[in-house]
Design a protein around this motif. Sequence first.
Motif, PDB file in Angstrom:
ATOM      1  N   LYS A  43      71.231 -29.789  61.446  1.00 31.57           N
ATOM      2  CA  LYS A  43      70.612 -31.035  61.921  1.00 31.57           C
ATOM      3  C   LYS A  43      69.164 -30.804  62.350  1.00 31.57           C
ATOM      4  N   ALA A  44      68.890 -29.654  62.964  1.00 29.29           N
ATOM      5  CA  ALA A  44      67.529 -29.337  63.405  1.00 29.29           C
ATOM      6  C   ALA A  44      66.609 -29.171  62.201  1.00 29.29           C
ATOM      7  N   LYS A  45      67.105 -28.540  61.147  1.00 26.52           N
ATOM      8  CA  LYS A  45      66.295 -28.354  59.942  1.00 26.52           C
ATOM      9  C   LYS A  45      65.959 -29.709  59.305  1.00 26.52           C
ATOM     10  N   GLN A  46      66.940 -30.603  59.268  1.00 23.48           N
ATOM     11  CA  GLN A  46      66.709 -31.941  58.721  1.00 23.48           C
ATOM     12  C   GLN A  46      65.709 -32.713  59.577  1.00 23.48           C
ATOM     13  N   THR A  47      65.824 -32.566  60.897  1.00 23.38           N
ATOM     14  CA  THR A  47      64.907 -33.244  61.805  1.00 23.38           C
ATOM     15  C   THR A  47      63.487 -32.710  61.648  1.00 23.38           C
ATOM     16  N   GLN A  48      63.333 -31.398  61.447  1.00 21.22           N
ATOM     17  CA  GLN A  48      62.010 -30.824  61.242  1.00 21.22           C
ATOM     18  C   GLN A  48      61.381 -31.396  59.979  1.00 21.22           C
ATOM     19  N   LYS A  49      62.186 -31.617  58.952  1.00 19.65           N
ATOM     20  CA  LYS A  49      61.671 -32.207  57.716  1.00 19.65           C
ATOM     21  C   LYS A  49      61.173 -33.635  57.968  1.00 19.65           C
ATOM     22  N   PHE A  50      61.926 -34.397  58.751  1.00 23.74           N
ATOM     23  CA  PHE A  50      61.520 -35.763  59.082  1.00 23.74           C
ATOM     24  C   PHE A  50      60.219 -35.762  59.881  1.00 23.74           C
ATOM     25  N   LEU A  51      60.120 -34.875  60.885  1.00 21.16           N
ATOM     26  CA  LEU A  51      58.942 -34.847  61.757  1.00 21.16           C
ATOM     27  C   LEU A  51      57.696 -34.397  61.005  1.00 21.16           C
ATOM     28  N   THR A  52      57.826 -33.399  60.118  1.00 25.14           N
ATOM     29  CA  THR A  52      56.658 -32.961  59.346  1.00 25.14           C
ATOM     30  C   THR A  52      56.245 -34.023  58.333  1.00 25.14           C
ATOM     31  N   GLY A  53      57.174 -34.900  57.960  1.00 24.39           N
ATOM     32  CA  GLY A  53      56.849 -36.021  57.078  1.00 24.39           C
ATOM     33  C   GLY A  53      56.153 -37.154  57.803  1.00 24.39           C
ATOM     34  N   GLY A  54      56.018 -37.046  59.128  1.00 19.35           N
ATOM     35  CA  GLY A  54      55.297 -38.063  59.894  1.00 19.35           C
ATOM     36  C   GLY A  54      56.188 -39.152  60.455  1.00 19.35           C
ATOM     37  N   ASN A  55      57.505 -38.991  60.401  1.00 21.89           N
ATOM     38  CA  ASN A  55      58.420 -40.008  60.913  1.00 21.89           C
ATOM     39  C   ASN A  55      58.867 -39.680  62.335  1.00 21.89           C
ATOM     40  N   LYS A  56      59.213 -40.730  63.076  1.00 28.23           N
ATOM     41  CA  LYS A  56      59.822 -40.535  64.382  1.00 28.23           C
ATOM     42  C   LYS A  56      61.318 -40.343  64.169  1.00 28.23           C
ATOM     43  N   VAL A  57      61.954 -39.644  65.101  1.00 31.19           N
ATOM     44  CA  VAL A  57      63.386 -39.363  64.980  1.00 31.19           C
ATOM     45  C   VAL A  57      64.093 -39.775  66.264  1.00 31.19           C
ATOM     46  N   LYS A  58      65.161 -40.557  66.097  1.00 29.23           N
ATOM     47  CA  LYS A  58      66.014 -40.923  67.216  1.00 29.23           C
ATOM     48  C   LYS A  58      67.247 -40.024  67.147  1.00 29.23           C
ATOM     49  N   VAL A  59      67.484 -39.256  68.207  1.00 27.56           N
ATOM     50  CA  VAL A  59      68.623 -38.346  68.266  1.00 27.56           C
ATOM     51  C   VAL A  59      69.667 -38.979  69.174  1.00 27.56           C
TER      52      VAL A  59
END
Length: 111
Positions: A43-59
């Motif tokens: 899940k952390a790896k997927q979240t890092q991909k989202f964040l480097t893509g410029g998206n916000k993430v709701k956990v």
Amino acid sequence: MNYGKYVFELSKKAKEAKKNQKVTEIKEVWLSMTIDIGDLQVKAKQTQKFLTGGNKVKVSIRMRGRQMAHQEIGVDVMKRFFEMVKDCGTIEKQPLTEGRNIWMMLAPLKA
């Protein structure tokens, strides 16, 4: 001036402005209070991909049954999760308990 030409120019300017703006999406990642370290890393790896893509993430964590009595465990899972992704993002909203859910908002780092 021709009205049709004027309307065309306005729509052309609006299209250019829309092309240049950046749209940020909010992606959501669901965790569990009993999540194991391997699943947490995925899940952390997927979240890092989202964040480097410029998206916000709701956990989010959904508590069930007796888990409601031990909300601090869910907050600890959130903090451990953030430690894994802190090099890619920052906490925009601290872990917050609302009813059966615990959630926090992560934002990408400013470049």
